[in-house]
Write an enzyme that holds these catalytic residues in place. Structure first.
Site, PDB file in Angstrom:
ATOM      1  CE  LYS A  43      -2.906  -2.486   3.202  1.00  0.00           C
ATOM      2  NZ  LYS A  43      -3.276  -2.569   4.609  1.00  0.00           N
ATOM      3  N   GLY A  44       2.134   1.082   0.316  1.00  0.00           N
ATOM      4  CA  GLY A  44       3.003   2.230   0.593  1.00  0.00           C
ATOM      5  C   GLY A  44       3.121   3.227  -0.539  1.00  0.00           C
ATOM      6  CD  GLU A  99       8.491  -0.927  -3.077  1.00  0.00           C
ATOM      7  OE1 GLU A  99       7.666  -0.175  -2.501  1.00  0.00           O
ATOM      8  OE2 GLU A  99       8.878  -1.988  -2.589  1.00  0.00           O
ATOM      9  CG  ASP A 100       6.926   2.143   0.174  1.00  0.00           C
ATOM     10  OD1 ASP A 100       7.745   1.327  -0.306  1.00  0.00           O
ATOM     11  OD2 ASP A 100       6.206   1.861   1.154  1.00  0.00           O
ATOM     12  CG  ASP A 103      15.383  -0.650   5.105  1.00  0.00           C
ATOM     13  OD1 ASP A 103      16.573  -0.296   5.121  1.00  0.00           O
ATOM     14  OD2 ASP A 103      14.786  -0.984   6.140  1.00  0.00           O
ATOM     15  CE  LYS A 131      14.390   3.586   5.531  1.00  0.00           C
ATOM     16  NZ  LYS A 131      13.934   2.878   6.739  1.00  0.00           N
ATOM     17  CB  VAL A 153      10.447   7.947   7.302  1.00  0.00           C
ATOM     18  CG1 VAL A 153      11.770   8.631   7.628  1.00  0.00           C
ATOM     19  CG2 VAL A 153      10.581   7.110   6.038  1.00  0.00           C
ATOM     20  CG  ASP A 159       2.852   0.545   7.325  1.00  0.00           C
ATOM     21  OD1 ASP A 159       3.701   0.432   6.413  1.00  0.00           O
ATOM     22  OD2 ASP A 159       2.509  -0.416   8.033  1.00  0.00           O
ATOM     23  NE  ARG A 165      -0.554   1.417   5.057  1.00  0.00           N
ATOM     24  CZ  ARG A 165       0.525   0.715   4.700  1.00  0.00           C
ATOM     25  NH1 ARG A 165       1.477   1.290   3.989  1.00  0.00           N
ATOM     26  NH2 ARG A 165       0.657  -0.547   5.041  1.00  0.00           N
TER      27      ARG A 165
HETATM   28  P1  IMP Z   1      13.265  -3.873   2.085  1.00  0.00           P
HETATM   29  O1  IMP Z   1      12.791  -5.210   1.580  1.00  0.00           O
HETATM   30  O2  IMP Z   1      14.150  -4.001   3.284  1.00  0.00           O
HETATM   31  O3  IMP Z   1      13.875  -3.014   1.005  1.00  0.00           O
HETATM   32  O4  IMP Z   1      12.003  -3.123   2.672  1.00  0.00           O
HETATM   33  C1  IMP Z   1      11.076  -2.534   1.833  1.00  0.00           C
HETATM   34  C2  IMP Z   1       9.726  -2.419   2.499  1.00  0.00           C
HETATM   35  O5  IMP Z   1       9.851  -2.284   3.936  1.00  0.00           O
HETATM   36  C3  IMP Z   1       9.033  -1.174   2.018  1.00  0.00           C
HETATM   37  O6  IMP Z   1       8.262  -1.420   0.858  1.00  0.00           O
HETATM   38  C4  IMP Z   1       8.211  -0.770   3.226  1.00  0.00           C
HETATM   39  O7  IMP Z   1       6.974  -1.453   3.239  1.00  0.00           O
HETATM   40  C5  IMP Z   1       9.034  -1.241   4.413  1.00  0.00           C
HETATM   41  N1  IMP Z   1       9.887  -0.162   4.930  1.00  0.00           N
HETATM   42  C6  IMP Z   1      11.244  -0.063   4.862  1.00  0.00           C
HETATM   43  N2  IMP Z   1      11.686   1.059   5.448  1.00  0.00           N
HETATM   44  C7  IMP Z   1      10.588   1.713   5.887  1.00  0.00           C
HETATM   45  C8  IMP Z   1      10.373   2.964   6.586  1.00  0.00           C
HETATM   46  O8  IMP Z   1      11.289   3.739   6.929  1.00  0.00           O
HETATM   47  N3  IMP Z   1       9.075   3.274   6.870  1.00  0.00           N
HETATM   48  C9  IMP Z   1       8.020   2.479   6.534  1.00  0.00           C
HETATM   49  N4  IMP Z   1       8.169   1.311   5.877  1.00  0.00           N
HETATM   50  C10 IMP Z   1       9.439   0.924   5.567  1.00  0.00           C
HETATM   51 MG    MG Z   2       5.094  -1.555   5.744  1.00  0.00          MG
END
Ligand code: IMP
Ligand code: MG
Length: 179
Positions: A43-44, A99-100, A103, A131, A153, A159, A165
């Protein structure tokens, strides 16, 4: 568990809107004549996708996918499950995944492998936030809105446990107890 509330605002609504408009301009130039298919990741990325496509000056189609990533509220595990798939076939299409935040990059790596196997004509990523760890997974992220330090954040779609959100800005996550 302590209640976590939004803390310091790090990106205002105006800053976000300004950068989204710039990104939409770049996408419009790069995808002119290619009838792109924009895929928003729920949903992000819902507000980012909605704002991006409305700022674009070229026609596009858009669709959404939802994934759930196992892990804690603040860290993804990389084990990803598709909870809503696309309505559209992407074979031969110019696909831009919106994508939002990237990370660790694990969620996106899984998604990109999955989508690449459907043989789109091209496949690129447009992330609002990235990030530092995102660079380590060697993901080709064509568009990045803002680079963030390693902070968690919320707001503008992002969220913590489904909260915050709806905020029009992006804020660091604080802690109501101060503990
Ligand atoms: P990754 O798989 O570690 O890259 O994480 C990606 C997903 O984790 C994103 O699509 C978000 O849903 C969630 N996420 C990562 N960092 C944040 C943040 O700072 N705030 C909120 N959601 C996050
Ligand atoms: Mg999330």
């Amino acid at each position: 568990m302590s209640a976590q509330v939004p803390g310091e605002i790090i990106l205002t609504h105006d800053q976000i809107q300004g950068r989204v408009a710039e990104m939409a301009g770049e996408v419009s130039v790069d995808y002119a004549g290619r009838d792109p298919l924009i895929i928003g990741i729920l949903k992000g990325a819902v507000f980012f996708t909605a704002d991006l496509v409305r700022e674009m000056s070229i026609p596009c189609e858009f669709d959404f996918m939802a994934v759930s990533s196992y892990g804690s509220a603040t860290h993804s595990s990389g084990v990803v499950r598709i909870t809503k798939d696309l309505d559209t076939a992407i074979e031969g299409r110019h696909v831009l995944v919106v994508e939002d935040v990237i990370d660790s990059g694990r969620t996106l790596r899984y998604l990109m492998r999955n989508l690449a196997s459907r043989e789109p004509a091209s496949l690129e990523v447009c992330a609002l936030l990235a990030k530092p760890a995102a660079d380590r997974l060697d993901l080709r992220t064509r568009y990045v809105g803002f680079r963030l330090p390693d902070v968690f954040v919320v707001g503008y779609g992002l969220d913590v446990d489904e909260r915050h959100r709806e905020l029009p800005y992006i804020a660091k996550l604080g802690d109501a107890t101060g503990a």
